[in-house]
Write a protein that holds these residues in place. Structure first.
Motif, short mmCIF file in Angstrom:
data_model
loop_
_atom_site.label_atom_id
_atom_site.label_comp_id
_atom_site.label_asym_id
_atom_site.label_seq_id
_atom_site.Cartn_x
_atom_site.Cartn_y
_atom_site.Cartn_z
N THR A 85 0.84 -1.20 0.00
CA THR A 85 0.00 0.00 0.00
C THR A 85 0.88 1.25 0.00
N TYR A 86 1.96 1.20 0.76
CA TYR A 86 2.90 2.32 0.78
C TYR A 86 3.49 2.55 -0.61
N TRP A 87 3.95 1.48 -1.26
CA TRP A 87 4.54 1.64 -2.59
C TRP A 87 3.50 2.14 -3.60
N ALA A 88 2.27 1.65 -3.49
CA ALA A 88 1.21 2.11 -4.40
C ALA A 88 0.94 3.61 -4.18
N SER A 89 0.97 4.04 -2.93
CA SER A 89 0.79 5.45 -2.62
C SER A 89 1.94 6.27 -3.20
N TRP A 90 3.14 5.76 -3.06
CA TRP A 90 4.31 6.44 -3.63
C TRP A 90 4.11 6.63 -5.13
N ARG A 91 3.74 5.55 -5.82
CA ARG A 91 3.55 5.62 -7.26
C ARG A 91 2.49 6.65 -7.61
N ASP A 92 1.39 6.64 -6.88
CA ASP A 92 0.30 7.58 -7.16
C ASP A 92 0.75 9.03 -6.97
N THR A 93 1.46 9.31 -5.89
CA THR A 93 1.84 10.70 -5.62
C THR A 93 2.96 11.17 -6.55
N GLN A 94 3.79 10.27 -7.02
CA GLN A 94 4.87 10.65 -7.93
C GLN A 94 4.42 10.70 -9.38
N SER A 95 3.21 10.22 -9.67
CA SER A 95 2.68 10.27 -11.03
C SER A 95 1.84 11.51 -11.28
N LEU A 96 1.71 12.38 -10.27
CA LEU A 96 0.92 13.60 -10.41
C LEU A 96 1.55 14.55 -11.40
N ASP A 97 0.71 15.35 -12.06
CA ASP A 97 1.18 16.45 -12.91
C ASP A 97 2.27 16.00 -13.89
N ASP A 98 1.95 14.99 -14.67
CA ASP A 98 2.90 14.51 -15.69
C ASP A 98 4.21 14.06 -15.04
N CYS A 99 4.07 13.29 -13.97
CA CYS A 99 5.20 12.71 -13.23
C CYS A 99 6.10 13.77 -12.59
N GLN A 100 5.51 14.88 -12.19
CA GLN A 100 6.23 15.90 -11.43
C GLN A 100 5.76 15.83 -9.99
N GLY A 101 5.92 14.66 -9.38
CA GLY A 101 5.42 14.40 -8.03
C GLY A 101 5.86 15.44 -7.02
N ARG A 102 5.38 15.29 -5.82
CA ARG A 102 5.59 16.29 -4.80
C ARG A 102 6.51 15.84 -3.67
N CYS A 103 7.35 14.88 -3.92
CA CYS A 103 8.28 14.40 -2.89
C CYS A 103 9.50 15.31 -2.86
N LEU A 104 9.70 15.99 -1.75
CA LEU A 104 10.84 16.90 -1.66
C LEU A 104 12.18 16.16 -1.66
N ALA A 105 12.21 14.92 -1.20
CA ALA A 105 13.47 14.16 -1.25
C ALA A 105 13.86 13.92 -2.70
N VAL A 106 12.88 13.64 -3.54
CA VAL A 106 13.14 13.44 -4.98
C VAL A 106 13.51 14.77 -5.62
N LYS A 107 12.73 15.80 -5.33
CA LYS A 107 12.91 17.10 -5.99
C LYS A 107 14.20 17.80 -5.56
N LEU A 108 14.52 17.76 -4.28
CA LEU A 108 15.62 18.58 -3.77
C LEU A 108 16.88 17.82 -3.41
N GLY A 109 16.80 16.49 -3.33
CA GLY A 109 17.92 15.71 -2.81
C GLY A 109 19.26 16.06 -3.43
N ALA A 110 19.38 15.88 -4.73
CA ALA A 110 20.67 16.14 -5.39
C ALA A 110 21.01 17.62 -5.40
N GLU A 111 19.98 18.46 -5.51
CA GLU A 111 20.21 19.90 -5.60
C GLU A 111 20.83 20.47 -4.33
N VAL A 112 20.27 20.14 -3.18
CA VAL A 112 20.72 20.80 -1.96
C VAL A 112 21.84 20.07 -1.24
N ALA A 113 22.08 18.82 -1.59
CA ALA A 113 23.11 18.06 -0.88
C ALA A 113 24.48 18.73 -0.95
N ASP A 114 24.74 19.43 -2.06
CA ASP A 114 26.02 20.12 -2.20
C ASP A 114 25.95 21.60 -1.83
#
Length: 193
Positions: free
Chosen positions: A84-113
């Motif tokens: 159920t968790y993985w299905a929820s992940w898929r659903d939330t990351q498929s929003l807006d033409d796969c521009q999901g709202r997970c900040l770890a995905v969106k910002l991870g590589a950007e802010v790590a440095d």
């Protein structure tokens, strides 16, 4: 009012950062979105990095609470909770033409440095996710819904990395296909039919 203004700023930043990233967003854009004067910002946060760190901490606080609710669903075995968790992940990351709202995905590589405090907030949050995945794998072995893992921590870490990578590829390709692949591989790793 102090807590409400601070919360409004954090909520607005999370929404804006999830769409544009961190570096592309100026403090004035966040302030304007909630109608707060610039001088007030520095009453709550010492810098943009301190603000970004607070946004990440708040994001993971809510994310992990949602995950805890999913993982404590009564009447479900651990395998069902985990899928159920993985299905929820898929659903939330498929929003807006796969521009999901997970900040770890969106910002991870950007802010790590860019920001050590933000990197550490990301690290703490993602470690919390892996902790819960490990708990689910161990619980599933205990209730018989999942096979016992030689190293449940390593499996939890690998599954999280699989899904994080699949989310990045989904953004690049603007297609949820990589997450469908992650679902299939997760089911194979967990020996679920």
């Amino acid at each position: 009012m102090t807590r409400d203004t601070r919360t409004a700023l954090l909520e607005a930043a999370e929404r804006i950062f999830s769409g544009k990233g961190y570096a592309a967003v100026g403090i004035n854009e966040v302030l304007a979105s909630v109608g707060v004067p610039k001088g007030s910002f520095y009453h709550y946060f010492a810098s943009k990095d301190a603000f970004g760190e607070a946004v990440m901490e708040r994001y993971f606080e809510h994310y992990l609470a949602d995950m805890d609710r999913m993982m404590s669903a009564e009447g479900q075995d651990w395998a069902t909770r985990l899928m159920t968790y993985w299905a929820s992940w898929r659903d939330t990351q498929s929003l807006d033409d796969c521009q999901g709202r997970c900040l770890a995905v969106k910002l991870g590589a950007e802010v790590a440095d860019l920001s050590e405090p933000m990197r550490l907030a990301l690290k703490a949050g993602t470690t919390g996710i892996v902790d819960r995945l490990e708990q689910a794998l161990t619980g599933g072995a205990g209730d018989g819904s999942l096979p016992a893992q030689d190293n449940p921590r390593a499996t939890a870490q690998a599954l999280y990395e699989l899904w994080l990578g699949a989310s990045v590829i989904a953004k690049i390709h603007r297609s949820p296909g990589s997450m469908d692949g992650a679902t299939a591989l997760t089911r194979q790793i967990l020996r679920l039919t």
